[in-house]
Design an enzyme around this catalytic site. Structure first.
Site, mmCIF file in Angstrom:
data_model
loop_
_atom_site.group_PDB
_atom_site.id
_atom_site.type_symbol
_atom_site.label_atom_id
_atom_site.label_comp_id
_atom_site.label_asym_id
_atom_site.label_seq_id
_atom_site.Cartn_x
_atom_site.Cartn_y
_atom_site.Cartn_z
ATOM 1 N N LYS A 66 0.809 -1.225 0.000
ATOM 2 C CA LYS A 66 0.000 0.000 0.000
ATOM 3 C C LYS A 66 0.847 1.283 0.000
ATOM 4 C CE LYS A 66 -4.129 -1.934 2.110
ATOM 5 N NZ LYS A 66 -5.228 -1.760 3.066
ATOM 6 N N ASP A 102 -9.823 3.031 2.212
ATOM 7 C CA ASP A 102 -9.925 2.323 3.500
ATOM 8 C C ASP A 102 -10.500 3.244 4.581
ATOM 9 O OD1 ASP A 102 -8.928 -0.231 2.850
ATOM 10 O OD2 ASP A 102 -6.856 0.427 3.073
HETATM 11 P P1 NAP Z 1 -0.164 -2.629 11.636
HETATM 12 O O1 NAP Z 1 0.157 -1.455 10.810
HETATM 13 O O2 NAP Z 1 0.836 -3.729 11.782
HETATM 14 O O3 NAP Z 1 -0.559 -2.088 13.122
HETATM 15 C C1 NAP Z 1 -0.803 -2.989 14.181
HETATM 16 C C2 NAP Z 1 -1.322 -2.264 15.422
HETATM 17 O O4 NAP Z 1 -1.639 -3.264 16.404
HETATM 18 C C3 NAP Z 1 -0.316 -1.310 16.058
HETATM 19 O O5 NAP Z 1 -1.003 -0.281 16.723
HETATM 20 C C4 NAP Z 1 0.363 -2.244 17.097
HETATM 21 O O6 NAP Z 1 0.931 -1.544 18.184
HETATM 22 C C5 NAP Z 1 -0.831 -3.039 17.572
HETATM 23 N N1 NAP Z 1 -0.456 -4.332 18.142
HETATM 24 C C6 NAP Z 1 -0.134 -5.450 17.463
HETATM 25 N N2 NAP Z 1 0.138 -6.449 18.328
HETATM 26 C C7 NAP Z 1 -0.011 -5.933 19.573
HETATM 27 C C8 NAP Z 1 0.123 -6.476 20.904
HETATM 28 N N3 NAP Z 1 0.451 -7.741 21.110
HETATM 29 N N4 NAP Z 1 -0.126 -5.649 21.949
HETATM 30 C C9 NAP Z 1 -0.480 -4.365 21.758
HETATM 31 N N5 NAP Z 1 -0.627 -3.795 20.528
HETATM 32 C C10 NAP Z 1 -0.387 -4.575 19.455
HETATM 33 O O7 NAP Z 1 -1.495 -3.370 11.124
HETATM 34 P P2 NAP Z 1 -2.746 -2.709 10.342
HETATM 35 O O8 NAP Z 1 -2.524 -2.812 8.890
HETATM 36 O O9 NAP Z 1 -3.042 -1.378 10.965
HETATM 37 O O10 NAP Z 1 -3.908 -3.778 10.689
HETATM 38 C C11 NAP Z 1 -4.405 -3.907 12.015
HETATM 39 C C12 NAP Z 1 -5.657 -4.794 12.041
HETATM 40 O O11 NAP Z 1 -6.669 -4.204 11.219
HETATM 41 C C13 NAP Z 1 -5.441 -6.200 11.484
HETATM 42 O O12 NAP Z 1 -6.144 -7.082 12.334
HETATM 43 C C14 NAP Z 1 -6.092 -6.168 10.116
HETATM 44 O O13 NAP Z 1 -6.600 -7.418 9.704
HETATM 45 C C15 NAP Z 1 -7.233 -5.180 10.339
HETATM 46 N N6 NAP Z 1 -7.678 -4.487 9.115
HETATM 47 C C16 NAP Z 1 -8.982 -4.588 8.755
HETATM 48 C C17 NAP Z 1 -9.442 -3.941 7.618
HETATM 49 C C18 NAP Z 1 -10.888 -4.042 7.196
HETATM 50 O O14 NAP Z 1 -11.214 -3.735 6.037
HETATM 51 N N7 NAP Z 1 -11.788 -4.427 8.076
HETATM 52 C C19 NAP Z 1 -8.546 -3.151 6.845
HETATM 53 C C20 NAP Z 1 -7.207 -3.052 7.264
HETATM 54 C C21 NAP Z 1 -6.785 -3.732 8.413
HETATM 55 P P3 NAP Z 1 2.452 -0.999 18.138
HETATM 56 O O15 NAP Z 1 2.426 0.240 17.303
HETATM 57 O O16 NAP Z 1 2.801 -0.763 19.551
HETATM 58 O O17 NAP Z 1 3.269 -2.111 17.493
#
Ligand code: NAP
Length: 279
Positions: A66, A102
């Site tokens: 992305k 998104d």
């Molecule tokens: P990302 O950029 O990797 O961000 C992950 C986030 O989760 C960060 O804030 C991270 O905190 C936090 N995190 C991960 N593991 C953690 C833990 N064990 N304890 C505390 N915080 C934790 O991922 P993303 O692309 O934003 O995606 C996040 C979620 O959204 C995923 O589950 C994905 O499937 C979902 N999603 C859904 C859609 C939809 O259309 N519904 C679209 C996009 C994403 P830190 O910054 O501290 O690492």
């Protein structure tokens, strides 16, 4: 001539976008195909060139491309540029222009539940890529107050400082977010905590949740995360991640065809493809 659309990502086999968009093309009598393309990081530039050479009308971009795709596009709209991520590309007279649907899709999905959500004080949980798209889009849509809590607070600080749209925000750690949960009428859960297979985890305790609050979790695997179950027991209204997925797709389809599709039908189709459950 049949139009070609698709989605590029790595991995890509799990993507529900082909099923969702092919259903829409059929429903609207549009002669087009939407295909999944498995594209590795090393092949991204040549894949974009290939799609252009083949005359693709548009495509979606998913993890991990992305952000990395941006230099290979001919233009980018201002919101996608501010977010720093593109999930939808449209062929505009031979030029590939990048958009982000998104964040706007998330906001549209919220608005479909209650118009008054815009005036609510919001807390976003998480500060990753999805949170960035959502935070910027909520700020652009006119939300006045959006706080953010994240495990790594400086990532949330960076997000607040980078936002080009005016919004009152502060960054919290998880302890103070839990203590002050009653101040928020809207909670937006954007971390991967609670996602399959980690389905028994919650990012924070809902003990202090406000009455009549609205909780949106962007995870859709499972359809009801533990956080949503707990919030629902405490009387909150809830929404899962299918909504964001469907509305980002609806906005991409509208960019490509000029038609904003029936999102209820899309949700039913996505759930049918998932078999009603996701894990
Ligand atoms: P990302 O950029 O990797 O961000 C992950 C986030 O989760 C960060 O804030 C991270 O905190 C936090 N995190 C991960 N593991 C953690 C833990 N064990 N304890 C505390 N915080 C934790 O991922 P993303 O692309 O934003 O995606 C996040 C979620 O959204 C995923 O589950 C994905 O499937 C979902 N999603 C859904 C859609 C939809 O259309 N519904 C679209 C996009 C994403 P830190 O910054 O501290 O690492």
């Amino acid at each position: 001539m049949k139009k070609m659309f698709g989605v590029i990502g790595d991995p890509i086999a799990h993507s529900m976008s082909p099923a969702m968009h092919n259903d829409l093309f059929q429903l609207h009598g549009i002669d087009a195909s939407y295909l999944p393309f498995h594209v590795s990081n090393d092949d991204l530039e040549s894949a974009v060139k290939g799609l252009k050479a083949l005359g693709a009308s548009g495509f979606n971009v998913t993890i991990p491309h992305k952000t990395e795709i941006i230099p290979y596009l001919d233009g980018i709209d201002p919101l996608a540029e501010a977010i720093g991520a593109v999930n939808t590309v449209k062929n505009e007279g031979g030029l590939f222009i990048g958009y982000n649907t998104d964040g706007p899709g998330f906001v549209k999905g919220l608005e479909s539940h209650a118009a008054d959500l815009l005036s609510r004080s919001a807390l976003i949980i998480g500060a990753g890529g999805a949170a960035r798209a959502i935070y910027f889009s909520m700020a652009k849509a006119g939300f006045k107050h959006i706080d953010i809590c994240n495990r790594t607070p400086n990532k949330a600080e960076e997000l607040v400082n980078a936002c080009p749209y005016k919004v009152d925000s502060k960054v919290l750690d998880y302890d103070s977010a839990e203590r002050n949960l009653g101040n928020y009428q809207l909670l937006v859960q954007t971390t991967s905590i609670g996602m399959h297979p980690d389905i028994d985890s919650v990012p924070l305790s809902t003990n202090n949740i406000a009455q009549h609050s609205f909780v949106s979790d962007i995870i859709y695997n499972p359809l009801q995360t533990k956080l949503l179950k707990e919030a629902s027991v405490k009387g909150a209204s809830t929404q899962n991640g299918i909504e964001m997925f469907v509305y980002q797709g609806a906005l991409a389809f509208e960019k490509w065809t000029g038609i904003f599709p029936d999102t209820e039908k899309m949700k039913a189709n996505v759930l049918r493809h998932l078999g009603g459950y996701t894990c």
